[in-house]
Design a protein around this motif. Structure first.
Motif, mmCIF file in Angstrom:
data_model
loop_
_atom_site.group_PDB
_atom_site.id
_atom_site.type_symbol
_atom_site.label_atom_id
_atom_site.label_comp_id
_atom_site.label_asym_id
_atom_site.label_seq_id
_atom_site.Cartn_x
_atom_site.Cartn_y
_atom_site.Cartn_z
ATOM 1 N N PHE A 6 0.872 -1.158 0.012
ATOM 2 C CA PHE A 6 -0.094 0.027 -0.024
ATOM 3 C C PHE A 6 0.897 1.398 0.058
ATOM 4 O O PHE A 6 2.101 1.354 0.535
ATOM 5 N N TYR A 7 0.266 2.181 -0.694
ATOM 6 C CA TYR A 7 1.289 3.450 -0.683
ATOM 7 C C TYR A 7 1.210 4.063 0.616
ATOM 8 O O TYR A 7 0.291 4.190 1.420
ATOM 9 N N PRO A 8 2.342 4.863 0.887
ATOM 10 C CA PRO A 8 2.655 5.398 2.222
ATOM 11 C C PRO A 8 1.574 6.571 2.320
ATOM 12 O O PRO A 8 1.634 7.167 1.181
ATOM 13 N N THR A 9 1.308 6.862 3.290
ATOM 14 C CA THR A 9 0.546 8.253 3.653
ATOM 15 C C THR A 9 1.170 9.008 4.642
ATOM 16 O O THR A 9 2.293 8.639 5.327
ATOM 17 N N ASP A 31 -0.545 3.916 15.256
ATOM 18 C CA ASP A 31 -1.264 2.740 15.347
ATOM 19 C C ASP A 31 -1.781 2.199 14.107
ATOM 20 O O ASP A 31 -1.951 1.068 13.756
ATOM 21 N N LYS A 32 -2.168 3.162 13.116
ATOM 22 C CA LYS A 32 -2.583 2.671 11.845
ATOM 23 C C LYS A 32 -1.498 2.514 10.840
ATOM 24 O O LYS A 32 -1.821 2.043 9.575
ATOM 25 N N TYR A 33 -0.364 2.338 11.036
ATOM 26 C CA TYR A 33 0.789 2.466 10.240
ATOM 27 C C TYR A 33 1.568 1.158 10.758
ATOM 28 O O TYR A 33 1.555 0.540 11.701
ATOM 29 N N PRO A 373 -0.135 2.271 5.513
ATOM 30 C CA PRO A 373 -1.066 1.786 6.509
ATOM 31 C C PRO A 373 -1.167 0.117 6.593
ATOM 32 O O PRO A 373 -0.695 -0.440 5.852
ATOM 33 N N LYS A 374 -1.730 -0.372 7.959
ATOM 34 C CA LYS A 374 -1.555 -1.620 7.919
ATOM 35 C C LYS A 374 -2.591 -2.340 7.183
ATOM 36 O O LYS A 374 -2.544 -3.486 6.813
ATOM 37 N N GLU A 375 -3.734 -1.842 6.996
ATOM 38 C CA GLU A 375 -4.941 -2.258 6.500
ATOM 39 C C GLU A 375 -5.133 -1.627 5.075
ATOM 40 O O GLU A 375 -4.544 -0.427 4.568
ATOM 41 N N ALA A 376 -5.635 -2.507 3.926
ATOM 42 C CA ALA A 376 -5.879 -1.846 2.763
ATOM 43 C C ALA A 376 -6.636 -0.787 2.920
ATOM 44 O O ALA A 376 -7.903 -0.680 3.351
#
Length: 533
Positions: A6-9, A31-33, A373-376
């Motif tokens: 997934f692309y980094p944000t 938490d979400k990364y 992100p950890k999730e799609a």
């Protein structure tokens, strides 16, 4: 290389710290990364947003490279010392990166001194971009970098031609000879910029700048073009006209123009501050400091042109803003020119790093988190709709699985929600078990010009691109959009490694309005082993 599918944000949060107040970071911030692939930067300033660290960090990782983006990403490397240093980069690698940018830009210069957007003579660039690149070349030379003399002579001659508004020759720039009100305005604005670059580098002509002020400034629309005209007049000794031009720049700050995708209020206010400071009008620059700070806080996304101009503004402002005084616990600080910055990896937050304001003034901490992100992420359609489909070479839909050695045709369709001019980039990460073999061209699809149909005519009409690249781990394309019709990018990849893999969603992003973008839904795909391979 191993990376997330997934692309980094990236996101930056500003935290106000009163004297003796502390900021503690914990793992909850990420938490979400994916922690191991996440970078965390904390920098400190007395005004929120007036801080180069987040901008430098994001520009360094920008993955594309048109002429404008090459200039914008190299600007902070030129002025590293003035900006508090470049995290994680040695001085040698910084110098190499600047020199590489100079050589890349030099290779895009035509015999007439014009710059191509992606390659020499492609005619995709506006003259404004050519002057922007010329400005960069002069700035790099002034900082001790090598710019080939023949290149500098050629682009300087082209800048003189651009400054002669409206007498244009055959420079290889887009819409150079058009006579619409929009094109005339763009030429007048490019001419003002060219006058500034020439004046700043000892090539200016006061009579010609005055002529432009008296006869062509009413054609200009963007605030920064008035600031450039004022800067040229100031450098050449006409303070009265310079003051009028600077006043005109501020009066134009509410201007809106969606046809000019390089323009924004943020870019132009940053440009006004940088220009007035560079010509010795520090008071005018400092008066707009709070306004710039507010604009940055209010904008969630910044494009490369905005970031490039912010770098120039920050360089000017940092001499007028005293550095913050910080005591760090459980982490270290980098203090180039006494501007404190902490650079950490995601797992470092498990040590609970803490930062205390030990000065007498209120300061702001800018906490920038960047990682995958950890999730799609969900499919997004924010002004641009995107869909992605997989097919066999015969045109049969593929859902879920293929065999090792199979060729897969990937079709990415996208559509703009409005007819505003857009310069977009299409980026499609490959699943880990695949490699790109071929990018399909318009001639490979359905032809509407009477020519024979291509071998992939079942895909429909395939869109042409300004650039289209097959990289190790992704397809990248770019083009300009002038309508809201569906467009299609397509390429062929081959299943190489057996296994179950994430199928990333495709991303289509407006390069200069990054808040307007679309992504297709992510999925999964399995490659079954072929025992004969």
């Amino acid at each position: 290389q191993v990376r997330s599918p997934f692309y980094p944000t990236s996101e930056t949060k500003y935290v106000e710290l009163s004297p003796q107040e502390s900021l503690s970071l914990t793992s909850e911030w990420i938490d979400k990364y994916v922690p191991e692939a996440t970078d965390v930067t904390v920098s400190f300033t007395k005004l929120p947003g007036i801080d180069p660290a987040p901008i430098v960090k994001s520009l360094r990782k920008y993955p594309y490279g048109c002429t404008e983006q090459t200039v914008s990403t190299a600007l902070p490397l030129i002025y590293a010392g003035d900006l508090g240093g470049i995290p994680g980069q040695t001085d040698l690698s910084r110098k190499r990166a600047v020199q590489d940018a100079i050589y890349k830009l030099s290779n895009r210069v035509s015999k007439d001194g014009s710059f191509g957007l992606w390659r020499s003579g492609d005619r995709y660039a506006y003259s404004w971009v050519g002057v922007y690149a010329t400005d960069f070349m002069y700035r790099a030379q002034a900082e001790g970098f090598y710019v080939p003399e023949n290149i500098l002579d050629s682009i300087t001659d082209a800048s003189r031609t651009i400054s002669k508004m409206p007498r244009y020759s055959s420079l290889r720039y887009y819409a150079e000879r058009e006579q619409s009100r929009w094109d005339i305005s763009r030429r007048a604005e490019s001419a003002a910029y060219a006058h500034y670059v020439l004046a700043k580098n000892g090539e200016g002509n006061l009579g010609k700048v005055r002529y432009h002020f008296d006869n062509h400034r009413d054609k200009m629309r963007t605030p920064v073009s008035f600031a450039y005209l004022g800067g040229a007049l100031k450098l050449l000794g006409d303070d009265r006209r310079a003051g009028q031009a600077f006043e005109g720049s501020l009066e134009k700050m509410t201007y809106v123009d969606r046809k000019n995708y390089y323009y924004s209020n943020t870019r132009d206010l940053a440009g006004y501050i940088a220009i007035t400071s560079e010509v010795g009008e520090d008071e005018l620059a400092v008066e707009q400091l709070e306004a710039l700070s507010k604009k940055i806080r209010d904008k969630r996304y910044l494009n490369t042109q905005e970031k490039g101009y912010l770098i120039l503004a920050f360089r000017s402002l940092m001499k007028n803003v005293e550095p913050a005084k910080i005591k760090a616990t459980n982490t270290g600080l980098t203090k180039t020119n006494d501007h404190p910055v902490a650079n950490m990896f995601g797992p470092d937050l498990g040590l609970n790093p803490e930062f205390k304001n030990v000065g007498k003034d209120r300061i702001f901490a800018a906490v920038t988190v960047e990682g995958p992100p950890k999730e799609a992420p969900p499919a997004i359609s924010d002004e641009i709709a995107v869909s992605k489909s997989l097919f066999s070479k015969e045109g049969n839909p593929i859902v879920g699985s293929v065999k090792q050695g199979d060729q897969v045709v990937v079709k990415v369709t996208f559509k703009s929600a409005n007819v505003s001019n857009r310069s977009v980039v299409i980026a499609d990460l490959l699943p880990a078990g695949f490699e790109i073999e071929t990018i399909l061209k318009p001639s490979d699809g359905l032809r509407t010009d009477g020519r024979p149909k291509g071998p992939y005519s079942w895909l429909g009409k395939i869109t042409g691109h300004q650039i289209a690249e097959k990289r190790d781990d992704r397809f990248v394309g770019s083009l300009s959009i002038y309508n809201s019709k569906p467009l299609t990018s397509a390429y062929v990849m081959r299943a190489v490694t057996p296994g179950e893999f994430v199928l990333p969603g495709a991303v289509v992003e407006d390069m200069y309005r990054p808040e307007e973008y679309g992504t297709s839904e992510a999925g999964r795909i399995t490659i079954s082993a072929d025992p004969e391979l």
